[in-house]
Design a protein around this motif. Sequence first.
Motif, PDB file in Angstrom:
ATOM      1  N   ALA A   3     -54.352 -10.377  57.503  1.00  0.00           N
ATOM      2  CA  ALA A   3     -54.224  -9.293  56.527  1.00  0.00           C
ATOM      3  C   ALA A   3     -54.316  -7.927  57.198  1.00  0.00           C
ATOM      4  O   ALA A   3     -53.590  -6.991  56.837  1.00  0.00           O
ATOM      5  CB  ALA A   3     -55.301  -9.423  55.450  1.00  0.00           C
ATOM      6  N   GLY A   4     -55.188  -7.804  58.194  1.00  0.00           N
ATOM      7  CA  GLY A   4     -55.344  -6.539  58.892  1.00  0.00           C
ATOM      8  C   GLY A   4     -54.081  -6.123  59.629  1.00  0.00           C
ATOM      9  O   GLY A   4     -53.714  -4.940  59.647  1.00  0.00           O
ATOM     10  N   ARG A   5     -53.404  -7.100  60.232  1.00  0.00           N
ATOM     11  CA  ARG A   5     -52.167  -6.780  60.955  1.00  0.00           C
ATOM     12  C   ARG A   5     -51.033  -6.431  59.991  1.00  0.00           C
ATOM     13  O   ARG A   5     -50.222  -5.564  60.277  1.00  0.00           O
ATOM     14  CB  ARG A   5     -51.780  -7.934  61.872  1.00  0.00           C
ATOM     15  CG  ARG A   5     -52.697  -7.992  63.091  1.00  0.00           C
ATOM     16  CD  ARG A   5     -52.023  -8.619  64.290  1.00  0.00           C
ATOM     17  NE  ARG A   5     -52.880  -8.465  65.457  1.00  0.00           N
ATOM     18  CZ  ARG A   5     -53.176  -9.423  66.300  1.00  0.00           C
ATOM     19  NH1 ARG A   5     -52.679 -10.629  66.116  1.00  0.00           N
ATOM     20  NH2 ARG A   5     -53.951  -9.192  67.345  1.00  0.00           N
ATOM     21  N   PHE A   6     -50.965  -7.120  58.865  1.00  0.00           N
ATOM     22  CA  PHE A   6     -49.973  -6.749  57.865  1.00  0.00           C
ATOM     23  C   PHE A   6     -50.208  -5.318  57.386  1.00  0.00           C
ATOM     24  O   PHE A   6     -49.267  -4.526  57.245  1.00  0.00           O
ATOM     25  CB  PHE A   6     -50.019  -7.710  56.667  1.00  0.00           C
ATOM     26  CG  PHE A   6     -48.999  -8.807  56.728  1.00  0.00           C
ATOM     27  CD1 PHE A   6     -47.664  -8.550  56.449  1.00  0.00           C
ATOM     28  CD2 PHE A   6     -49.368 -10.098  57.079  1.00  0.00           C
ATOM     29  CE1 PHE A   6     -46.719  -9.567  56.495  1.00  0.00           C
ATOM     30  CE2 PHE A   6     -48.426 -11.117  57.137  1.00  0.00           C
ATOM     31  CZ  PHE A   6     -47.091 -10.851  56.839  1.00  0.00           C
ATOM     32  N   GLU A   7     -51.466  -4.981  57.149  1.00  0.00           N
ATOM     33  CA  GLU A   7     -51.801  -3.633  56.691  1.00  0.00           C
ATOM     34  C   GLU A   7     -51.453  -2.607  57.765  1.00  0.00           C
ATOM     35  O   GLU A   7     -50.911  -1.529  57.465  1.00  0.00           O
ATOM     36  CB  GLU A   7     -53.293  -3.574  56.349  1.00  0.00           C
ATOM     37  CG  GLU A   7     -53.752  -2.281  55.700  1.00  0.00           C
ATOM     38  CD  GLU A   7     -54.061  -1.177  56.710  1.00  0.00           C
ATOM     39  OE1 GLU A   7     -53.919   0.006  56.364  1.00  0.00           O
ATOM     40  OE2 GLU A   7     -54.461  -1.517  57.843  1.00  0.00           O
ATOM     41  N   ALA A   8     -51.745  -2.932  59.036  1.00  0.00           N
ATOM     42  CA  ALA A   8     -51.441  -2.009  60.134  1.00  0.00           C
ATOM     43  C   ALA A   8     -49.941  -1.807  60.273  1.00  0.00           C
ATOM     44  O   ALA A   8     -49.472  -0.685  60.512  1.00  0.00           O
ATOM     45  CB  ALA A   8     -52.030  -2.545  61.434  1.00  0.00           C
TER      46      ALA A   8
END
Length: 308
Positions: A91-96
Motif C-alpha cells: 500500500a505504501g508503494r502504491f501511495e508513493a
Amino acid sequence: MKLFSLPSADDWLHRIIQQERKMNHPVKGIDHVFLLVSDLDKASERYAELGFTISPRGLHSEAKGSANHTIMFPDDYFELLGLLRKTPGNAGRFEALERMGEGLHAIACRIDDAGEAAKALSDLGISTEGLGSFERPVPLPDGTEGVAAFSTVAFTSEKVPFGTVFMCQHRTRETVWLPELIEHPNSACGLNAILAVSKNPQQDAEAFANLWANSVVAKTPSGAQIQTGKASAVLELLTPKALKETYPWLDMSNLPKGAFSGLRINVQDLDKVKASLDAAQIAAHPTTQGLAVAPQDACGAIIEFVMK
C-alpha cells in the motif's frame, strides 16, 4: 620560522570517534537502485530500446504484489519495479507512486548481513526498520528455475533527506549476477552516479553521508557530491538551477517529487548508445560528458550515458 599547532584533545577525540565509526559502520557502498514504474511491460520495452539487456520478469510474493526486471553490471545494477495488484504489504508503494510519480525512488546499499547491519547501525545511533527476508524465482539459462534470496533493512525516514535508502544482503548472488545479463548492446558497464535535485545540497549531503562507512562529501559548483565507497556510484546533489543548466531541455515536472532524479551510466562506446537511441527514435541530448535521455522517455528518470 613557521609554527605548527598540535590538535587539541577535542580534535583527537573527534578523530578517534570518526575512525571507530568507519570501522564499525556496516554499509560499504551502493549495491543497486530501483525505478518504480507505472507499467512494467512498457518500462521493460523502453529500457530494451535504450540498449539494455533486460532480465526475465521476476515475480515477488503474493504479499508484495510486485514484479521486476533487472539491468545488471559487473559490480552493481538497477531494476524496474512494477506493482501488479494492491496488497496490504505494498500500500505504501502504491501511495508513493500516485503521490510522487514514477521514476528513481530508491537506493539499495551494500551490506554483508542485514541483521548484523541493523545492530551495528543501532550501536552507532542510526535507526533502521523493516528487517526481513524474501525470495523470488529466477529462470536459469539451462531452462530450469532457481531462487534469488535477499534480506533487507531500511534506514528510517528521518535519517534520509528524501527518497528511500535501504540495505540489501544478497544470499544467492549466483542467481542474480547471471553472465548473460551483464553484456548490453549499448555497451553499458556500471552505475556512475545517482543524480538528485536539492535546495540545500551541502546540508543534505552531510545527512546522506552518514549512511555509508567511507563516505566523503565534496562541494561542487552545482551543489555537492557524496562518494559512497570503493567501486561504488557517487550521489550527486544539484540545485534546481544547476540541474536545469546541466540539462537545459529538462522538464522538471516529469521527475518524481521527493525522490531521485536520474542515473549516470558508464559505457564503453557512446556510438553504440547513439545507435540504440536512433534505432528506437528516442531523442539523444548531448551533455558535457556524453548523451542523455529525458525523463519522459525513460519512465521518469534522466538517463545519462558517459564514457567509463
